[in-house]
Design a protein around this motif. Structure first.
Motif, PDB file in Angstrom:
ATOM      1  N   GLY A  13       1.059  -1.080   0.070  1.00  0.00           N
ATOM      2  CA  GLY A  13      -0.046   0.037   0.067  1.00  0.00           C
ATOM      3  C   GLY A  13       0.862   1.366   0.078  1.00  0.00           C
ATOM      4  N   SER A  14       0.320   2.435  -0.396  1.00  0.00           N
ATOM      5  CA  SER A  14       1.105   3.602  -0.487  1.00  0.00           C
ATOM      6  C   SER A  14       0.373   4.866  -0.094  1.00  0.00           C
ATOM      7  N   SER A  15       0.871   5.763   0.194  1.00  0.00           N
ATOM      8  CA  SER A  15       0.232   7.230   0.478  1.00  0.00           C
ATOM      9  C   SER A  15       1.154   8.403   0.702  1.00  0.00           C
ATOM     10  N   ASP A  16       0.688   9.416   0.168  1.00  0.00           N
ATOM     11  CA  ASP A  16       1.482  10.819   0.335  1.00  0.00           C
ATOM     12  C   ASP A  16       1.330  11.337   1.745  1.00  0.00           C
ATOM     13  N   SER A  17       0.325  10.572   2.466  1.00  0.00           N
ATOM     14  CA  SER A  17       0.247  11.253   3.766  1.00  0.00           C
ATOM     15  C   SER A  17       1.058  10.642   4.884  1.00  0.00           C
ATOM     16  N   GLY A  18       1.108   9.435   4.906  1.00  0.00           N
ATOM     17  CA  GLY A  18       1.694   8.559   5.998  1.00  0.00           C
ATOM     18  C   GLY A  18       1.810   7.132   6.077  1.00  0.00           C
ATOM     19  N   TYR A  19       2.499   6.585   6.748  1.00  0.00           N
ATOM     20  CA  TYR A  19       2.308   4.917   7.020  1.00  0.00           C
ATOM     21  C   TYR A  19       0.977   4.411   7.379  1.00  0.00           C
ATOM     22  N   GLU A  20       0.192   5.080   8.134  1.00  0.00           N
ATOM     23  CA  GLU A  20      -1.126   4.601   8.780  1.00  0.00           C
ATOM     24  C   GLU A  20      -2.158   4.623   7.435  1.00  0.00           C
ATOM     25  N   ASP A  21      -2.007   5.846   6.629  1.00  0.00           N
ATOM     26  CA  ASP A  21      -2.894   6.098   5.368  1.00  0.00           C
ATOM     27  C   ASP A  21      -2.322   4.870   4.371  1.00  0.00           C
ATOM     28  N   ALA A  22      -1.089   4.601   4.254  1.00  0.00           N
ATOM     29  CA  ALA A  22      -0.798   3.548   3.417  1.00  0.00           C
ATOM     30  C   ALA A  22      -1.371   2.060   3.853  1.00  0.00           C
ATOM     31  N   ILE A  23      -1.469   1.890   5.211  1.00  0.00           N
ATOM     32  CA  ILE A  23      -2.031   0.530   5.609  1.00  0.00           C
ATOM     33  C   ILE A  23      -3.569   0.638   5.104  1.00  0.00           C
ATOM     34  N   GLN A  24      -4.193   1.689   5.496  1.00  0.00           N
ATOM     35  CA  GLN A  24      -5.604   1.812   5.583  1.00  0.00           C
ATOM     36  C   GLN A  24      -5.938   1.858   4.001  1.00  0.00           C
ATOM     37  N   ASN A  25      -5.120   2.106   3.058  1.00  0.00           N
ATOM     38  CA  ASN A  25      -5.337   2.290   1.611  1.00  0.00           C
ATOM     39  C   ASN A  25      -5.400   0.806   1.062  1.00  0.00           C
ATOM     40  N   ALA A  26      -4.621  -0.219   1.700  1.00  0.00           N
ATOM     41  CA  ALA A  26      -4.332  -1.356   1.088  1.00  0.00           C
ATOM     42  C   ALA A  26      -5.455  -2.370   1.663  1.00  0.00           C
ATOM     43  N   ILE A  27      -5.721  -1.945   2.915  1.00  0.00           N
ATOM     44  CA  ILE A  27      -6.886  -2.723   3.575  1.00  0.00           C
ATOM     45  C   ILE A  27      -8.191  -2.367   2.888  1.00  0.00           C
ATOM     46  N   THR A  28      -8.245  -1.137   2.702  1.00  0.00           N
ATOM     47  CA  THR A  28      -9.675  -0.864   2.286  1.00  0.00           C
ATOM     48  C   THR A  28      -9.822  -1.439   0.582  1.00  0.00           C
TER      49      THR A  28
END
Length: 71
Positions: A13-28
């Motif tokens: 997962g990836s994000s411009d905002s942070g690791y927590e968002d990257a995790i949430q993007n992958a899970i979602t």
């Protein structure tokens, strides 16, 4: 009591905002095609740096989901 049997897959997962968002993007995104997601484990964390600033965050996670009964 029912035995819990899990299938395990690896996601990035990836994000411009942070690791927590990257995790949430992958899970979602995974939950749109994988039913019964139950847990995740972060196995890798990395990022992209430009001009001395973090520009992008990426994680690799393992997720477990329960298998449906065959019967």
């Amino acid at each position: 009591m029912q035995d819990h049997i899990y299938k395990i897959v690896e996601l990035a997962g990836s994000s411009d905002s942070g690791y927590e968002d990257a995790i949430q993007n992958a899970i979602t995104r995974a939950s749109q095609s994988i039913r019964h997601l139950r847990w995740f484990e972060v196995t890798e964390m990395r990022g992209h740096v430009e001009n001395g600033r973090i520009k992008h965050f990426q994680i690799v996670i393992r997720v477990g989901f329960t298998l449906e009964d065959a019967g």
